[in-house]
Write a protein that holds these residues in place. Structure first.
Motif, PDB file in Angstrom:
ATOM      1  N   ASP A 114       5.982  -9.341  -0.081  1.00  5.05           N
ATOM      2  CA  ASP A 114       5.191 -10.198  -0.964  1.00  5.05           C
ATOM      3  C   ASP A 114       3.692 -10.008  -0.714  1.00  5.05           C
ATOM      4  OD1 ASP A 114       7.550 -11.204  -2.016  1.00  5.05           O
ATOM      5  OD2 ASP A 114       7.636 -12.868  -0.597  1.00  5.05           O
ATOM      6  N   TYR A 115       3.318  -9.847   0.549  1.00  6.62           N
ATOM      7  CA  TYR A 115       1.916  -9.585   0.895  1.00  6.62           C
ATOM      8  C   TYR A 115       1.423  -8.338   0.160  1.00  6.62           C
ATOM      9  CZ  TYR A 115      -2.022  -8.189   3.975  1.00  6.62           C
ATOM     10  OH  TYR A 115      -3.239  -7.806   4.475  1.00  6.62           O
ATOM     11  N   GLY A 116       2.196  -7.267   0.237  1.00  2.00           N
ATOM     12  CA  GLY A 116       1.782  -6.018  -0.386  1.00  2.00           C
ATOM     13  C   GLY A 116       1.716  -6.107  -1.895  1.00  2.00           C
ATOM     14  N   HIS A 117       2.685  -6.801  -2.481  1.00  2.00           N
ATOM     15  CA  HIS A 117       2.717  -6.921  -3.943  1.00  2.00           C
ATOM     16  C   HIS A 117       1.523  -7.731  -4.438  1.00  2.00           C
ATOM     17  CE1 HIS A 117       4.553  -6.538  -7.803  1.00  2.00           C
ATOM     18  NE2 HIS A 117       4.814  -7.828  -7.940  1.00  2.00           N
ATOM     19  N   GLU A 118       1.116  -8.720  -3.660  1.00  2.00           N
ATOM     20  CA  GLU A 118      -0.058  -9.507  -4.032  1.00  2.00           C
ATOM     21  C   GLU A 118      -1.353  -8.744  -3.758  1.00  2.00           C
ATOM     22  OE1 GLU A 118       0.409 -13.043  -1.755  1.00  2.00           O
ATOM     23  OE2 GLU A 118       2.225 -13.682  -2.840  1.00  2.00           O
ATOM     24  N   ARG A 119      -1.368  -8.000  -2.650  1.00  4.83           N
ATOM     25  CA  ARG A 119      -2.588  -7.271  -2.269  1.00  4.83           C
ATOM     26  C   ARG A 119      -2.862  -6.115  -3.219  1.00  4.83           C
ATOM     27  NH1 ARG A 119      -6.527  -5.331  -1.750  1.00  4.83           N
ATOM     28  NH2 ARG A 119      -7.679  -4.432   0.001  1.00  4.83           N
ATOM     29  N   ARG A 120      -1.819  -5.387  -3.594  1.00  2.00           N
ATOM     30  CA  ARG A 120      -1.960  -4.242  -4.501  1.00  2.00           C
ATOM     31  C   ARG A 120      -0.885  -4.307  -5.578  1.00  2.00           C
ATOM     32  NH1 ARG A 120      -4.424   0.633  -3.191  1.00  2.00           N
ATOM     33  NH2 ARG A 120      -3.567   1.237  -5.219  1.00  2.00           N
ATOM     34  N   PRO A 121      -1.044  -5.171  -6.566  1.00  4.95           N
ATOM     35  CA  PRO A 121       0.002  -5.351  -7.590  1.00  4.95           C
ATOM     36  C   PRO A 121       0.252  -4.112  -8.437  1.00  4.95           C
ATOM     37  CG  PRO A 121      -2.012  -6.514  -8.199  1.00  4.95           C
ATOM     38  CD  PRO A 121      -2.194  -6.057  -6.781  1.00  4.95           C
ATOM     39  N   ASP A 122      -0.645  -3.138  -8.361  1.00  6.53           N
ATOM     40  CA  ASP A 122      -0.495  -1.907  -9.140  1.00  6.53           C
ATOM     41  C   ASP A 122       0.287  -0.821  -8.398  1.00  6.53           C
ATOM     42  OD1 ASP A 122      -2.653  -1.803  -7.266  1.00  6.53           O
ATOM     43  OD2 ASP A 122      -3.332   0.055  -8.200  1.00  6.53           O
ATOM     44  N   LEU A 123       0.544  -1.022  -7.105  1.00  4.05           N
ATOM     45  CA  LEU A 123       1.133   0.037  -6.280  1.00  4.05           C
ATOM     46  C   LEU A 123       2.598  -0.272  -5.993  1.00  4.05           C
ATOM     47  CD1 LEU A 123       0.565   2.667  -4.686  1.00  4.05           C
ATOM     48  CD2 LEU A 123      -0.002   1.226  -2.710  1.00  4.05           C
ATOM     49  N   PRO A 124       3.530   0.547  -6.491  1.00  7.32           N
ATOM     50  CA  PRO A 124       4.951   0.317  -6.199  1.00  7.32           C
ATOM     51  C   PRO A 124       5.219   0.334  -4.696  1.00  7.32           C
ATOM     52  CG  PRO A 124       4.710   1.902  -7.979  1.00  7.32           C
ATOM     53  CD  PRO A 124       3.335   1.681  -7.411  1.00  7.32           C
ATOM     54  N   VAL A 125       6.199  -0.462  -4.281  1.00  9.95           N
ATOM     55  CA  VAL A 125       6.511  -0.595  -2.865  1.00  9.95           C
ATOM     56  C   VAL A 125       8.014  -0.473  -2.654  1.00  9.95           C
ATOM     57  CG1 VAL A 125       6.718  -3.121  -2.968  1.00  9.95           C
ATOM     58  CG2 VAL A 125       6.149  -2.034  -0.804  1.00  9.95           C
ATOM     59  N   MET A 126       8.388   0.045  -1.499  1.00  9.44           N
ATOM     60  CA  MET A 126       9.799   0.086  -1.106  1.00  9.44           C
ATOM     61  C   MET A 126       9.884   0.138   0.415  1.00  9.44           C
ATOM     62  SD  MET A 126      11.105   4.022  -1.793  1.00  9.44           S
ATOM     63  CE  MET A 126      12.695   3.668  -1.013  1.00  9.44           C
ATOM     64  N   GLY A 127      11.064  -0.130   0.936  1.00 11.41           N
ATOM     65  CA  GLY A 127      11.311   0.076   2.349  1.00 11.41           C
ATOM     66  C   GLY A 127      11.673   1.528   2.582  1.00 11.41           C
ATOM     67  N   THR A 128      10.964   2.193   3.458  1.00 10.28           N
ATOM     68  CA  THR A 128      11.293   3.595   3.747  1.00 10.28           C
ATOM     69  C   THR A 128      11.901   3.773   5.134  1.00 10.28           C
ATOM     70  OG1 THR A 128       8.879   3.788   4.029  1.00 10.28           O
ATOM     71  CG2 THR A 128       9.864   4.900   2.144  1.00 10.28           C
ATOM     72  N   GLU A 129      11.919   2.684   5.915  1.00  4.92           N
ATOM     73  CA  GLU A 129      12.672   2.709   7.169  1.00  4.92           C
ATOM     74  C   GLU A 129      13.019   1.266   7.498  1.00  4.92           C
ATOM     75  OE1 GLU A 129      11.345   5.537  10.030  1.00  4.92           O
ATOM     76  OE2 GLU A 129      12.086   4.354  11.722  1.00  4.92           O
ATOM     77  N   ASN A 130      14.316   0.970   7.393  1.00  7.16           N
ATOM     78  CA  ASN A 130      14.779  -0.397   7.584  1.00  7.16           C
ATOM     79  C   ASN A 130      16.051  -0.421   8.420  1.00  7.16           C
ATOM     80  OD1 ASN A 130      13.431  -0.483   4.579  1.00  7.16           O
ATOM     81  ND2 ASN A 130      13.094  -2.373   5.683  1.00  7.16           N
ATOM     82  N   LEU A 131      16.393  -1.602   8.844  1.00 13.61           N
ATOM     83  CA  LEU A 131      17.576  -1.806   9.668  1.00 13.61           C
ATOM     84  C   LEU A 131      18.823  -1.887   8.796  1.00 13.61           C
ATOM     85  CD1 LEU A 131      15.863  -4.637  11.676  1.00 13.61           C
ATOM     86  CD2 LEU A 131      16.300  -2.338  12.581  1.00 13.61           C
ATOM     87  N   ALA A 132      19.935  -1.368   9.303  1.00 12.62           N
ATOM     88  CA  ALA A 132      21.209  -1.424   8.572  1.00 12.62           C
ATOM     89  C   ALA A 132      21.829  -2.803   8.788  1.00 12.62           C
ATOM     90  CB  ALA A 132      22.143  -0.319   9.048  1.00 12.62           C
ATOM     91  N   GLN A 133      21.183  -3.794   8.202  1.00  7.62           N
ATOM     92  CA  GLN A 133      21.592  -5.188   8.342  1.00  7.62           C
ATOM     93  C   GLN A 133      21.470  -5.899   7.000  1.00  7.62           C
ATOM     94  OE1 GLN A 133      22.869  -6.448  11.080  1.00  7.62           O
ATOM     95  NE2 GLN A 133      22.216  -5.030  12.707  1.00  7.62           N
ATOM     96  N   TRP A 134      22.298  -6.904   6.814  1.00 10.14           N
ATOM     97  CA  TRP A 134      22.313  -7.662   5.568  1.00 10.14           C
ATOM     98  C   TRP A 134      20.955  -8.290   5.275  1.00 10.14           C
ATOM     99  CZ3 TRP A 134      22.664  -9.416   1.039  1.00 10.14           C
ATOM    100  CH2 TRP A 134      22.665 -10.762   0.687  1.00 10.14           C
ATOM    101  N   HIS A 135      20.252  -8.797   6.299  1.00  6.87           N
ATOM    102  CA  HIS A 135      18.980  -9.473   6.040  1.00  6.87           C
ATOM    103  C   HIS A 135      17.959  -8.528   5.415  1.00  6.87           C
ATOM    104  CE1 HIS A 135      16.904  -7.715   9.571  1.00  6.87           C
ATOM    105  NE2 HIS A 135      17.964  -8.011  10.298  1.00  6.87           N
ATOM    106  N   GLU A 136      18.028  -7.248   5.766  1.00  9.94           N
ATOM    107  CA  GLU A 136      17.095  -6.283   5.168  1.00  9.94           C
ATOM    108  C   GLU A 136      17.382  -6.103   3.680  1.00  9.94           C
ATOM    109  OE1 GLU A 136      14.480  -5.281   6.636  1.00  9.94           O
ATOM    110  OE2 GLU A 136      14.818  -4.003   8.378  1.00  9.94           O
TER     111      GLU A 136
END
Length: 785
Positions: free
Chosen positions: A495-517
């Motif tokens: 949410d921080y990134g989407h608000e800071r740069r609403p024009d720049l697409p975002v994704m997780g490129t390294e995340n944990l293999a867990q449901w919360h992610e």
């Protein structure tokens, strides 16, 4: 006409530094004969004296020599897909060049050096810096080598580039860029064939040094995840009506789009990227991975709902990416793990050691970065599976002001990086990024340089990077170089990134293999998806953890066997109804049990929200001490599951009642049949007796051996040494998948783990397996699929 000749056979090899071994007349009769791809490190024994960073296997210096007959063509190229690393190449005693980077392809035009009759290639590989990476690298000519012969007028290696700029259901525009050497008065004709081999478009035009052909394909068959349709552009160069060269470019017709608010689109369809990160080793075969090993692994991952691969943290082999093209997997191709300054190979982050063996590629970056990046792109850019170019991984650590500006890891800060926002407010981060010394190199300027080089060769795919400190990267100029920003373990920042740069697409490129992610991504349409760390356990990154030789963060283990996290992610990523049953003693489980209420769960009901890389220890057997309290877990995407023991119901439970999406029962052990049933799926376990036999299963070049009892029930609580005899092929490796398995891969024998093990062979053969006290078992292996 063009000749493409594989140079896989009859290389001479020695692991030693031999003076004068590049000379044509050098006597190599005492050297071993090997095939390439070849990884000499994986042939050695694990030893604590080596480095955990690279999997407790050695490096060293090795020499290769290969004789070949001239192709008798006007032009000849020598093409290497990858040599690890610091390679020096000679032909007929004449030095062709040096190539330090172990992951980029390269070639030499050798027309002036090659002679009629016999020729000799010599390659010196210097991997004496055997701790030069944060993971297992392998050593040697670990990817393919080929000779290419052409006429004087020809298309050079990597000489075409296909894009499909305009696509509709009715037609697709195919743009083919062709480079031609010595064009003269030649003519160029390209014929496009569809996935069934039928010609569907053709165009001819006069040759020049570079031409652009635009062809139209009617009612195109799109490349997608379920039907990865592949076309071919067959380009013929003719002189005076006679063909003198022919070059085939395989490509796919597809569209990709990232939207800052809606995420990712493939062929106009909005979808989440369900990706995994993969290092390049193949377990017991090391870095010289046969295509069939990746085939088996990809099939399993796809069955679990995976649709994308991030090749971390370096470019993959052409064969790896070709298989992704063929099987329908999206690929993020990543260039570098370090840029201007080195990372610490043992501890990660910024460098803390300066010993010789841990010197990595950073010292070559200034001279070689542009060449390596562009060679990778020229080699890979026709692959339809590639949908992102990543310019770097967690680079921020090596530019100290980035961490300091965010406030993370300050002496006064006692928070948790994974779950908290930056300690410093945005204005403070901006101020510090301006005021703190930049050092010799600036992260923003280097990122802009890499992105510029990337876009000089391809603007059809976005530039991305895996950012470990995105709050600083937004202010340093790093994010400004990107078309999509990737977060490394920073789901709390979406949410921080989407608000800071609403024009720049975002994704997780390294995340944990867990449901919360995944929950964080599923709840946010603007997050394009993720790459989990990791799809498969990998060798290395285990500094000081002997005898553990592999990092066990994968959905699959090093032998390609499924783990608990695989089944959890399958319930999240696959629409197919799925039920997976696991057990563990209550004592070893993460749970408490209240007999008065029947409650079983974690003492902290929110603990699931902060689970990290390694899935908790679970079993897939029903063999315990009589009366012992067992925590039974079921991973399922079904709304309700009922548990049975010998046909007696132990209760129906609802998925909605488990915030962590893990069904749980506490069951006193009693031998029999334990079964979990949902409306459209089920799983079961049967108490096994003593091991009485071996059960073999063949899958391509793999043989899976499982201990079974007299009734054929898998035995997973008893271990035996399995001995393999192979007739008609060679053993490439044996493994049991355990991260602390340090048995020699090439021994042909291995003690099982969970009653099973894996054998990999290099072709069709007969395999016999034996174990003390058990009957031998045999199977015919058909070889690679």
């Amino acid at each position: 006409m063009r000749k493409n000749i594989s140079l896989k056979d009859d290389w001479k090899f020695i692991k030693d530094d031999i003076e004068g071994a590049q000379a044509v007349a050098f006597n190599d009769a005492a050297w071993r004969t090997v095939q390439v791809p070849h990884d000499w490190s994986v042939e050695e024994s694990f030893d604590e004296k080596w480095e955990g960073a690279t999997g407790y296997l050695p490096g060293g210096i090795g020499w290769y020599r290969k004789s070949f007959q001239s192709l008798e063509t006007e032009k000849t190229y020598l093409h290497f897909d990858g040599v690890y690393n610091r390679a020096t190449i000679w032909l007929n005693g004449e030095k062709l060049g040096d190539h330090p980077y172990g992951y980029s392809p390269f070639f030499y035009e050798i027309s002036d050096q090659v002679k009629a009759g016999e020729n000799v290639i010599a390659v010196r590989v210097d991997h004496s810096r055997y701790c030069d990476s944060r993971w297992y690298t392998g050593s040697g000519i670990y990817r393919s080598v080929e000779l290419v012969g052409t006429s004087e007028t020809h298309i050079p290696v990597w000489g075409t580039f296909v894009t499909t700029p305009d696509i509709s259901e009715e037609k697709a525009s195919v743009r083919l860029q062709v480079e031609i050497r010595n064009p003269g008065d030649a003519e160029v004709t390209t014929v496009i064939t569809d996935p069934d081999g039928r010609a569907v478009a053709e165009q001819s035009m006069p040759a020049s040094k570079e031409i652009i052909q635009t062809l139209e394909v009617s009612r195109p068959s799109m490349w997608n995840l379920d039907a990865p349709n592949l076309y071919k552009a067959v380009t013929t160069v003719s002189k005076e009506g006679k063909p003198v060269d022919e070059y085939t470019t395989t490509f796919g017709i597809r569209t990709i789009r990232f939207d800052a608010n809606e995420g990712f689109f493939l062929n106009g369809q909005n979808m989440k990227i369900k990706g995994v990160c993969l290092h390049h080793d193949g377990g017991c075969v090391g870095a010289a991975v046969p295509k069939d090993v990746w085939r088996r692994r990809f099939e399993t991952l796809k069955a679990g709902g995976v649709n994308a691969v991030r090749i971390a943290h370096n470019p993959g082999s052409d064969e790896f990416i070709t298989l992704c093209d063929e099987m329908g997997l999206l690929v993020q191709d990543e260039f570098y793990d370090e840029w201007d300054s080195p990372k610490d190979k043992r501890m990660n982050m910024n460098e803390q050691h300066d010993d010789y063996i841990s010197r990595g590629h950073a010292e070559y970056f200034q001279e070689w970065a542009e060449c390596d990046l562009k060679d990778v792109m020229r080699s890979h850019r026709n692959h339809p599976s590639i949908f992102q170019w990543s310019i770097g991984n967690e680079i921020e650590w090596t530019y100290p002001r980035n961490a300091e500006a965010t406030g993370f890891f300050d002496a006064s800060w006692d928070g948790n990086y994974f779950w908290e926002q930056p300690p410093h407010a945005l204005d403070e981060i901006k101020r510090l990024m301006k005021e703190l010394p930049r050092g010799e190199y600036d992260i923003g300027k280097t990122a802009q340089k890499l992105a510029k080089w990337t876009k000089e060769l391809d603007t059809s795919r976005p530039v991305i990077a895996n950012c470990i400190l995105p709050s600083s990267s937004y202010e340093s100029g790093y994010a400004d170089a990107l078309d999509v920003i990737g977060y490394s373990y920073r789901r709390v920042m979406y949410d921080y990134g989407h608000e800071r740069r609403p024009d720049l697409p975002v994704m997780g490129t390294e995340n944990l293999a867990q449901w919360h992610e995944w929950k964080a991504i599923e709840e946010r349409p603007f997050v394009a998806g993720t790459f989990l760390w990791t799809g498969i356990d990998y060798m290395g990154e285990v500094n000081g953890q002997w005898p553990k030789r592999a990092t066990d963060s994968g959905l699959l283990d090093t032998a390609g066997f499924e783990k608990g996290s695989f089944h959890m992610m399958k319930t999240l990523w696959s629409d197919e109804p799925h039920v997976h049953l696991t057990t563990q003693t209550l004592e070893k489980s993460p749970y408490i049990f209240d007999a008065s209420t029947g409650f079983i769960g974690e003492e902290d009901s929110n603990a699931w929200k902060q689970k990290l890389w390694v899935w908790h220890d679970v079993n897939t057997h029903w063999n315990y001490a009589a009366g012992e309290m067992i925590a039974v877990e079921v991973y399922s995407n079904c709304a309700a599951v009922e548990l049975f023991l010998d046909g007696e119901s132990l209760g129906v439970k609802q998925l909605a009642d488990f915030e962590d999406r893990i069904y749980k029962w506490a069951v006193p052990f009693r031998a029999g049949r334990l079964e979990a049933r949902a409306a459209d799926a089920s799983d079961q376990m049967i108490t096994a007796g003593k091991a009485a036999a071996i059960q073999l299963e063949a899958d391509g070049c793999h043989v899976i051996a499982q201990l079974v009892d007299a009734e054929g029930t898998p035995v997973k609580t008893e271990e035996h040494e399995m001995v393999f005899k192979v007739s008609g092929a060679s053993i490439l490796g044996v493994d049991n998948g355990a991260p602390d398995n340090i048995q020699d891969f090439l021994a042909g024998r291995i003690v099982t783990s969970q009653g099973r093990c894996l054998l990999v062979v290099d072709g069709a053969c007969d395999v016999q397996a034996s174990a003390a006290g058990l009957s031998d078992c045999s199977i015919q292996v058909e070889g690679a699929k």
